[in-house]
Design a protein around this motif. Sequence first.
Motif, PDB file in Angstrom:
ATOM      1  N   ALA A   1      -4.243  16.491   0.456  1.00  0.00           N
ATOM      2  CA  ALA A   1      -3.871  16.889  -0.759  1.00  0.00           C
ATOM      3  C   ALA A   1      -2.503  16.077  -1.045  1.00  0.00           C
ATOM      4  O   ALA A   1      -1.906  16.176  -2.570  1.00  0.00           O
ATOM      5  N   ASP A   2      -1.292  16.253   0.072  1.00  0.00           N
ATOM      6  CA  ASP A   2      -0.203  16.882  -0.036  1.00  0.00           C
ATOM      7  C   ASP A   2      -0.036  14.781  -0.644  1.00  0.00           C
ATOM      8  O   ASP A   2       0.721  14.506  -1.872  1.00  0.00           O
ATOM      9  N   LEU A   3      -0.282  13.939  -0.369  1.00  0.00           N
ATOM     10  CA  LEU A   3      -0.899  12.600   0.233  1.00  0.00           C
ATOM     11  C   LEU A   3      -1.384  11.962  -1.248  1.00  0.00           C
ATOM     12  O   LEU A   3      -0.642  11.588  -2.313  1.00  0.00           O
ATOM     13  N   ILE A   4      -2.268  12.912  -2.014  1.00  0.00           N
ATOM     14  CA  ILE A   4      -3.002  12.401  -3.104  1.00  0.00           C
ATOM     15  C   ILE A   4      -1.878  12.647  -4.411  1.00  0.00           C
ATOM     16  O   ILE A   4      -1.955  12.362  -5.385  1.00  0.00           O
ATOM     17  N   ASN A   5      -0.918  13.896  -3.727  1.00  0.00           N
ATOM     18  CA  ASN A   5      -0.399  14.405  -5.350  1.00  0.00           C
ATOM     19  C   ASN A   5       0.937  13.421  -5.055  1.00  0.00           C
ATOM     20  O   ASN A   5       1.590  13.225  -6.100  1.00  0.00           O
ATOM     21  N   LEU A   6       1.520  13.253  -4.115  1.00  0.00           N
ATOM     22  CA  LEU A   6       2.782  12.989  -3.851  1.00  0.00           C
ATOM     23  C   LEU A   6       2.882  11.234  -4.343  1.00  0.00           C
ATOM     24  O   LEU A   6       3.257  10.143  -5.539  1.00  0.00           O
ATOM     25  N   PHE A   7       1.499  10.145  -3.861  1.00  0.00           N
ATOM     26  CA  PHE A   7       0.783   9.046  -4.675  1.00  0.00           C
ATOM     27  C   PHE A   7      -0.288   8.777  -5.044  1.00  0.00           C
ATOM     28  O   PHE A   7      -0.129   6.795  -5.328  1.00  0.00           O
ATOM     29  N   ASN A   8      -0.188   9.382  -5.745  1.00  0.00           N
ATOM     30  CA  ASN A   8      -2.264   9.098  -6.024  1.00  0.00           C
ATOM     31  C   ASN A   8      -2.769   7.523  -5.728  1.00  0.00           C
ATOM     32  O   ASN A   8      -2.795   7.041  -6.903  1.00  0.00           O
ATOM     33  N   PRO A   9      -3.169   8.128  -4.825  1.00  0.00           N
ATOM     34  CA  PRO A   9      -4.244   6.504  -4.289  1.00  0.00           C
ATOM     35  C   PRO A   9      -5.349   6.273  -4.833  1.00  0.00           C
ATOM     36  O   PRO A   9      -6.227   7.706  -5.076  1.00  0.00           O
ATOM     37  N   GLU A  10      -5.893   4.737  -5.227  1.00  0.00           N
ATOM     38  CA  GLU A  10      -7.989   4.891  -5.853  1.00  0.00           C
ATOM     39  C   GLU A  10      -7.954   5.629  -3.778  1.00  0.00           C
ATOM     40  O   GLU A  10      -9.815   6.714  -4.002  1.00  0.00           O
ATOM     41  N   ARG A  11      -7.620   5.671  -2.780  1.00  0.00           N
ATOM     42  CA  ARG A  11      -8.487   5.339  -1.806  1.00  0.00           C
ATOM     43  C   ARG A  11      -7.905   5.929  -0.181  1.00  0.00           C
ATOM     44  O   ARG A  11      -6.682   5.982  -0.394  1.00  0.00           O
ATOM     45  N   ILE A  12      -8.759   7.439   0.293  1.00  0.00           N
ATOM     46  CA  ILE A  12      -7.778   7.458   1.450  1.00  0.00           C
ATOM     47  C   ILE A  12      -8.245   6.678   2.513  1.00  0.00           C
ATOM     48  O   ILE A  12      -9.470   7.612   2.636  1.00  0.00           O
ATOM     49  N   VAL A  13      -8.243   6.479   3.751  1.00  0.00           N
ATOM     50  CA  VAL A  13      -8.972   6.032   4.385  1.00  0.00           C
ATOM     51  C   VAL A  13      -8.765   6.758   6.213  1.00  0.00           C
ATOM     52  O   VAL A  13      -7.190   6.274   6.214  1.00  0.00           O
ATOM     53  N   ILE A  14      -8.973   7.125   7.195  1.00  0.00           N
ATOM     54  CA  ILE A  14      -9.097   7.793   8.033  1.00  0.00           C
ATOM     55  C   ILE A  14      -9.397   7.138   9.165  1.00  0.00           C
ATOM     56  O   ILE A  14     -10.845   6.807   9.696  1.00  0.00           O
ATOM     57  N   GLY A  15      -8.810   6.756   9.463  1.00  0.00           N
ATOM     58  CA  GLY A  15      -8.555   5.424  11.274  1.00  0.00           C
ATOM     59  C   GLY A  15      -8.204   6.458  12.115  1.00  0.00           C
ATOM     60  O   GLY A  15      -8.375   6.905  12.255  1.00  0.00           O
ATOM     61  N   GLY A  16      -8.389   5.012  13.077  1.00  0.00           N
ATOM     62  CA  GLY A  16      -7.328   5.580  14.581  1.00  0.00           C
ATOM     63  C   GLY A  16      -9.307   5.886  15.592  1.00  0.00           C
ATOM     64  O   GLY A  16      -9.883   6.604  15.055  1.00  0.00           O
ATOM     65  N   TRP A  17      -8.621   6.035  16.756  1.00  0.00           N
ATOM     66  CA  TRP A  17     -10.103   6.520  17.908  1.00  0.00           C
ATOM     67  C   TRP A  17     -10.237   8.184  17.484  1.00  0.00           C
ATOM     68  O   TRP A  17     -11.427   8.648  17.415  1.00  0.00           O
ATOM     69  N   ALA A  18      -9.612   8.179  17.521  1.00  0.00           N
ATOM     70  CA  ALA A  18      -9.739  10.264  17.366  1.00  0.00           C
ATOM     71  C   ALA A  18      -9.889  10.344  15.658  1.00  0.00           C
ATOM     72  O   ALA A  18     -11.232  11.452  16.154  1.00  0.00           O
TER      73      ALA A  18
END
Length: 418
Positions: A331-348
Amino acid sequence: MVQRSVQTVRDLRRSSRSTLLRRLYFEGRTSRQQLGHATGLSAATVSNVVGELMADGLVEEAGSVDSAGGRPRILLQVKPGIGHLVGVDVGETQVRVGLYDLALTELAACDQPLSDHGHDVGHVVRLILAGLAEVIAAAGVEERSVLGVGIGVPGIVEQAGPAGDGRCVLVHGPTVGWDAVPLGRLLRAGTDLPLHIDNGAKTLGQAEMWFGAGRGASHAVIALFGSGVGACVIANGTPYRGATSSAGEWGHTKVHVGGRLCRCGARGCLEAYVGAEALVERWRADGPGAATSADEKAGLAALLAAAERGDDPVADALLCETAEYLGASIADLINLFNPERIVIGGWAGLLLGPRLLPAIQQSATTHAFGFPRAQTSIELGLLGPDAVTLGAATLPLARFLDSGGVPAEREGSVPSPR
């Protein structure tokens, strides 16, 4: 005084080569006419530059299609097999080296545990060089066919000297005890292949944006969730690096002032709560996880299995809290950067994602402003747990495309693309 940029004929020709080579690489078989329409270059420029690319052995004809009332249109493509790429992931527990063809099909790979030496710089350098020799031999390719070696590392990558001189690359990695480590110069003693060094989360971000879940987005955040936590912020299609290339250290934003001690030395970092190392450590300390394997990946898999069985309330509570923290931080990333998409990656992230994603999405909705949250999708990466290695291989690929296929000098490293 404003500095004026002066482009020479050579600069313009290189730019045209790069534009056409990129289009052919990412779009596949295309005619000269389609290249002209898509790039805005004149028919004469397209004809001349394509001729150069074909003469250099980079592009070839690939069949034809009928045209309306005229001669069939010849299709072009980047020539398969013109070179190879190496990607290296200096991870938390191992060094992974992969060798790929230009289509980024993996031809050979090796995993080398860091063992008791940890991230001792000399040991890491030896593992990278040994892995490089191993994958080249295993794939049966000639070293001269390798266009470059991309290396994803934990921490901040500083270009401390003239652009193009990899011997001046310094890596600052507080979580692994690296302080201004001249990694490029140390590797140069064992190979003359072009070296491209960047932060691991940024290599993951470039791979997901080019070939994975970020494709088609202009504004995105690619989150790396492994032993630690990082992010690559994409603005207008380009990774945002900040003043000194340290942007994206999302794992070291604070979620609890004065909270748990993080590997970086500060307290209350996001990574200290949701990083795989921290999760397994907390489970071992507070619940039945004390009897699990010391291996971090096995430990996290056991934690997940215990939560899914429903017989370990500590494991279930830890994962619920992890989803809440991640959602709030997203939510902080959304409020700060207003992205279209957030992708969660990495093995964990990919291991826990199928269970946690709905709760993460709900937590983000609770904590973010409603309007930007409604415009942002939160999803899992598509490139698998070894995407950092693949992303590292995109660093020499990016240099190859940016240069219009002009070979890099074998003296010194090429800086990561900006």
